[in-house]
Enzyme design. Structure first.
Site, mmCIF file in Angstrom:
data_model
loop_
_atom_site.group_PDB
_atom_site.id
_atom_site.type_symbol
_atom_site.label_atom_id
_atom_site.label_comp_id
_atom_site.label_asym_id
_atom_site.label_seq_id
_atom_site.Cartn_x
_atom_site.Cartn_y
_atom_site.Cartn_z
ATOM 1 N N MET A 30 -48.131 -49.075 -1.579
ATOM 2 C CA MET A 30 -47.939 -48.014 -2.471
ATOM 3 C C MET A 30 -46.533 -47.597 -1.980
ATOM 4 S SD MET A 30 -51.266 -46.477 -3.883
ATOM 5 C CE MET A 30 -51.677 -45.362 -2.612
ATOM 6 N N HIS A 37 -46.792 -51.887 7.399
ATOM 7 C CA HIS A 37 -46.660 -52.658 6.209
ATOM 8 C C HIS A 37 -45.557 -53.971 6.460
ATOM 9 C CE1 HIS A 37 -47.089 -48.573 4.236
ATOM 10 N NE2 HIS A 37 -47.896 -49.418 3.499
HETATM 11 O O1 PAF Z 1 -53.693 -49.960 0.258
HETATM 12 C C1 PAF Z 1 -52.940 -49.820 -0.650
HETATM 13 O O2 PAF Z 1 -51.623 -49.218 -0.415
HETATM 14 C C2 PAF Z 1 -53.380 -49.406 -2.074
HETATM 15 O O3 PAF Z 1 -54.525 -49.290 -2.068
HETATM 16 C C3 PAF Z 1 -53.205 -50.910 -2.843
HETATM 17 C C4 PAF Z 1 -53.855 -52.077 -2.217
HETATM 18 C C5 PAF Z 1 -51.678 -51.115 -2.736
HETATM 19 C C6 PAF Z 1 -53.663 -50.721 -4.188
HETATM 20 O O4 PAF Z 1 -52.638 -49.829 -5.231
#
Ligand code: PAF
Length: 284
Positions: A30, A37
């Site tokens: 997100m 990430h």
């Molecule tokens: O973990 C996240 O950032 C969100 O829940 C995801 C998996 C991108 C779904 O919107």
């Protein structure tokens, strides 16, 4: 890195890779990217020929009183960060691209047994929003592998169950939790922690680790352990949402003969709601 806002463009680009026999790894996010990430993207790179990441702040998984509008949107910085780890494609659709018939009309995907407990109990509808958007993203990207951080343990377990139950042709890969030096798990929501509470927020991690050590020593009095850990967190000044020792795959409360257990916890600070988990494997 090429960025696509529309499904059709991304699909065309990925079809060419598939025709050449290349494999595709997918890291959905997100946005508001941090080191954890980027570690998932690096892991994806090591597993497949092509890496796709997505940035979409999915309103369907936020409750009415939650922080969808406050959620940090940092697309420019995120793009640079993805380039720095050699991500090949970024998919960042707008809401109309993902939900062309509106969110209310959207077909949903539900994983019934696991979505209403733990985080699901205090965030009704959250996991239905997650499984629905992840299904759509899987159908758009059609990855060979998809990488999800262990930090969101319940999300990972639910997605694994969804993929198994619906025979989705994708391998779900777990990415390790990345932590700050004091043990705080990295999260996009850490930016909401007030400076005054920051020195103590690692209490959640410390209490989960304390339980893990007790379990390894053979102390299987689950409810006493949970209660003591709750006390530690409250003593540090935070409100516990839940703190539970679960069987790792089903997320059911742990039983004495379980060998794989995960201790999951969530607590409220003044500025943020933080989650964390620690897994233990006990020998039979
Ligand atoms: O973990 C996240 O950032 C969100 O829940 C995801 C998996 C991108 C779904 O919107």
């Amino acid at each position: 890195m090429q960025t696509y806002h529309h499904i059709s463009g991304l699909r065309k680009a990925l079809a060419l890779h598939r025709q050449q026999g290349q494999t595709i790894a997918f890291v959905p996010t997100m946005g508001n990217l941090h080191r954890a990430h980027l570690a998932l993207v690096e892991q994806a790179k090591s597993l497949c020929d092509v890496v796709v990441s997505s940035i979409f702040v999915n309103r369907l998984q936020f409750g009415l009183n939650e922080d969808w509008d406050k959620y940090p949107r940092t697309l420019q910085q995120d793009t640079q960060k993805l380039i720095s780890v050699d991500c090949d494609y970024l998919f960042c659709p707008d809401e109309h691209e993902v939900y062309p018939n509106g969110m209310d009309q959207q077909a949903r995907v539900i994983v019934p047994s696991m979505a209403d407990v733990l985080c699901g109990a205090s965030r009704p509808g959250h996991f239905e929003g997650v499984t629905t958007v992840v299904t759509k993203l899987f159908n758009i990207v059609q990855p060979n592998k998809a990488i999800f951080g262990v930090k969101d343990y319940q999300q990972l377990a639910i997605i694994r169950r969804m993929v198994e139950d619906l025979c989705m042709p994708v391998d779900i890969v777990a990415g390790d939790i990345v932590r700050e030096a004091d043990g705080l798990a990295m999260s996009s929501r850490n930016g909401f922690i007030l400076p005054s509470e920051r020195p103590k927020v690692n209490q959640l991690n410390q209490s989960l680790n304390w339980i893990a050590d007790e379990l390894k020593k053979g102390n299987l009095d689950f409810s006493a352990l949970e209660q003591a850990a709750r006390g530690q967190i409250e003593h540090a000044g935070f409100k516990v949402d839940y703190l539970t020792i679960c069987e790792s795959a089903s997320l059911l409360p742990a039983a004495n003969d379980d060998t794989q257990m995960t201790i999951l916890g969530a607590m409220y600070t003044e500025g943020a709601r933080l989650i964390d988990n620690v897994s233990v494997v006990l020998s039979d």
